[in-house]
Design an enzyme around this catalytic site. Structure first.
Site, mmCIF file in Angstrom:
data_model
loop_
_atom_site.group_PDB
_atom_site.id
_atom_site.type_symbol
_atom_site.label_atom_id
_atom_site.label_comp_id
_atom_site.label_asym_id
_atom_site.label_seq_id
_atom_site.Cartn_x
_atom_site.Cartn_y
_atom_site.Cartn_z
ATOM 1 C CE1 TYR A 142 3.560 5.478 -3.218
ATOM 2 C CE2 TYR A 142 3.889 7.065 -1.465
ATOM 3 C CZ TYR A 142 3.355 6.734 -2.689
ATOM 4 O OH TYR A 142 2.610 7.660 -3.375
ATOM 5 C CE LYS A 189 -0.450 -4.015 -15.879
ATOM 6 N NZ LYS A 189 -1.359 -3.591 -16.981
ATOM 7 C CG ASP A 221 -4.109 -1.532 -17.511
ATOM 8 O OD1 ASP A 221 -4.779 -2.198 -16.691
ATOM 9 O OD2 ASP A 221 -3.533 -2.067 -18.482
ATOM 10 C CG ASP A 245 -0.070 8.781 -4.630
ATOM 11 O OD1 ASP A 245 -0.636 9.666 -3.973
ATOM 12 O OD2 ASP A 245 0.898 8.999 -5.391
ATOM 13 C CG ASP A 249 -3.801 12.981 -6.833
ATOM 14 O OD1 ASP A 249 -4.080 12.801 -5.634
ATOM 15 O OD2 ASP A 249 -2.904 13.759 -7.208
HETATM 16 C C1 IPM Z 1 -0.647 11.555 -0.763
HETATM 17 C C2 IPM Z 1 0.603 12.268 -1.214
HETATM 18 C C3 IPM Z 1 1.817 11.589 -0.592
HETATM 19 C C4 IPM Z 1 1.854 10.149 -1.086
HETATM 20 C C5 IPM Z 1 3.165 12.299 -0.843
HETATM 21 C C6 IPM Z 1 3.129 13.730 -0.375
HETATM 22 C C7 IPM Z 1 4.311 11.558 -0.232
HETATM 23 O O1 IPM Z 1 0.684 12.295 -2.600
HETATM 24 O O2 IPM Z 1 -0.874 11.480 0.457
HETATM 25 O O3 IPM Z 1 -1.389 11.088 -1.616
HETATM 26 O O4 IPM Z 1 2.374 9.874 -2.176
HETATM 27 O O5 IPM Z 1 1.353 9.277 -0.380
HETATM 28 MG MG MG Z 2 -1.067 11.563 -3.591
#
Ligand code: IPM
Ligand code: MG
Length: 371
Positions: A142, A189, A221, A245, A249
Site C-alpha cells: 500500500y 505468502k 491462498d 484487507d 472482507d
Molecule cells: C479498508 C478499505 C481501504 C483499504 C480502502 C478504502 C483504501 O478497503 O479499510 O479495508 O484498502 O485499506
Molecule cells: Mg478493505
C-alpha cells in the site's frame, strides 16, 4: 468524563451511518454523565469536491488533537471508473493512517447465533466462529514506491517491510491471543515473497516470548480457503496490509453481513474507529445502509477511551437489535428498518435504564411502541 471526538463522515453511506453512531454516543453521554464534543471534518471525495484535497490540513490537525477519530467511509464511483485520476479519495484515508501512525488495524469477526441461517455458509460451519484479525496498516505494498513507465505500459508497486514494523504489531497480536483462546495464525505468502519470509522469521522469534500461545503459519491462498471451510480454527490472525484487507472482507461473510464488522486502528498515540465496509455509493441517501458496523466501531472507541461499561451497553443494544431483527435490509429482508430507525432503536435501548425494552414480555410489541 470529557472527550473530544473528531468525526469524519466521508463519502457514500458514511454520513448516514456515522450519524447513527453520534446519536448512540449522545445517548451514552446522557446516561453515564459524560461530555463528548464532536467536531466534523471533510475527508475523501467529499473533501476533494470541497477543498481539492482528500485529506485537508484542517482535517488532519483536528484528528491529531482529538482523543479519538470516528470515521465513516471513503470512495466514489467517479474515481473508481477513472484509473487516470490524479487525486483519489482513498489517498485521504491512507495518508491519515500514516500521519496518525495507525499501524494496527483490529477487526473482530464473530458468527451471531441469530444470523447463522442468513450466511451463505452452512450454519454448522460457522457456528461458534470467533476471531480477531490484526492487520498491519501503514506498510507493505500500500505504501511502497509506485511507478508507471513513461510509455504507460509497465507499472510497479513495491512491497517493503522492516523488522520493526512487523515486531510492533506482532506483540499486540500475541498479547491479544494471550487473553483469548491462545492461538495465533500468521497469514503470509512465505513460499514466494521475501517480505513474507521476514514476517515468518520475526514472528517465529517473537513467539518464544509468548510460550502460552500456539503459533501457526498459513499461506494466504490456503487461508482464503480455510476461512470458508473451517473458520472456527482461527483465533487471532496476524497479517500484512494487503492480505488483511482481502481476508477481512472474506471473513465478514461469517458474521452474516459486512455491514456488521467494526474496526479499530491504533498505533503510536492516536486511534481511529471505522466500519470495515466501504462507501457503498449505490445505497447512499436511501436510508438502507446498516449502521451497526459504525455503531460497533463507536463501542470499540468507548472501550479504548476507558469506558468499558459504556461500551458494553452499546454492544448489548446492538445485540438486541440483531436478536429482535430491528435491522436493515441486508439482514432483515422481509421487514426491514431504515438506517435511522435502527439508530433510534439503539438510542432508546441505551436510554432505557429501567430495562423496559429488554424485559418486555412481548418484545415485538415493545419494539413497535418504542420506535
Ligand atoms: C479498508 C478499505 C481501504 C483499504 C480502502 C478504502 C483504501 O478497503 O479499510 O479495508 O484498502 O485499506
Ligand atoms: Mg478493505
Amino acid at each position: 468524563m470529557k472527550f473530544n471526538i473528531a468525526v469524519l463522515p466521508g463519502d457514500g453511506i458514511g454520513p448516514e451511518i456515522t450519524q447513527q453512531s453520534i446519536k448512540v454516543l449522545k445517548a451514552v453521554a446522557d446516561r453515564f454523565d459524560h461530555e463528548f464534543n464532536f467536531e466534523d471534518a471533510a475527508v475523501g471525495a467529499a473533501a476533494i469536491d470541497l477543498l481539492g484535497d482528500p485529506l485537508p490540513e484542517v482535517t488532519l490537525e483536528l484528528c491529531k488533537r482529538s482523543d479519538a477519530v470516528l470515521f465513516g467511509a471513503i470512495g466514489d464511483p467517479k474515481y473508481d471508473n477513472d484509473p487516470s485520476a490524479k487525486v483519489r479519495p482513498e489517498q485521504g484515508l491512507l495518508k491519515l493512517r500514516k500521519e496518525l501512525g495507525l499501524f494496527a488495524n483490529i477487526r473482530p469477526v464473530k458468527a451471531y447465533e441469530s444470523l447463522l441461517y442468513k450466511s451463505p455458509l452452512k450454519p454448522e460451519t460457522i457456528e461458534g466462529a470467533d476471531m480477531v484479525i490484526y492487520r498491519e496498516l501503514t506498510g507493505g505494498i500500500y505504501f511502497g514506491e509506485k511507478s508507471i513507465s513513461e510509455d504507460g505500459k509497465t507499472a510497479s508497486d513495491l512491497c517493503t517491510y522492516s523488522i520493526e514494523e512487523i515486531e510492533r504489531i506482532a506483540h499486540l497480536a500475541f498479547k491479544a491471543a494471550e487473553t483469548r483462546r491462545k492461538k495465533l495464525t500468521l497469514i503470509d505468502k512465505a513460499n514466494v515473497l521475501e517480505t513474507s519470509r521476514l514476517w515468518r522469521k520475526t514472528v517465529s522469534r517473537i513467539s518464544q516470548e509468548y510460550p502460552g500461545v500456539k503459533t501457526d503459519y498459513m499461506y494466504v491462498d490456503n487461508a482464503a480457503m480455510q476461512m470458508i471451510l473451517n473458520p472456527k480454527q482461527f483465533d487471532v490472525i496476524l497479517t500484512e496490509n494487503m492480505f488483511g484487507d482481502i481476508i477481512s472482507d472474506e471473513a465478514s461473510v461469517i458474521g452474516g453481513s459486512i455491514g456488521l464488522l467494526e474496526s479499530a486502528s491504533i498505533g503510536t498515540g492516536n486511534a481511529l474507529f471505522e466500519p470495515i465496509h466501504g462507501s457503498y455509493p449505490q445505497a447512499a441517501g436511501q436510508g438502507i445502509a446498516n449502521p451497526l458496523a459504525s455503531v460497533r466501531s463507536a463501542a470499540m472507541m468507548l472501550e479504548y477511551l476507558g469506558l468499558k461499561k459504556e461500551s458494553d451497553t452499546v454492544r448489548h443494544a446492538v445485540d438486541l437489535s440483531i436478536r429482535l431483527n430491528v435491522c436493515t435490509i441486508d439482514i432483515n429482508k422481509d421487514n426491514h428498518y431504515s438506517t435511522e430507525r435502527v439508530g433510534d432503536f439503539l438510542e432508546s435501548v441505551i436510554s432505557d435504564t429501567e430495562g423496559h425494552i429488554v424485559n418486555n414480555e412481548n418484545l415485538n410489541l415493545g419494539q413497535m411502541t418504542i420506535i
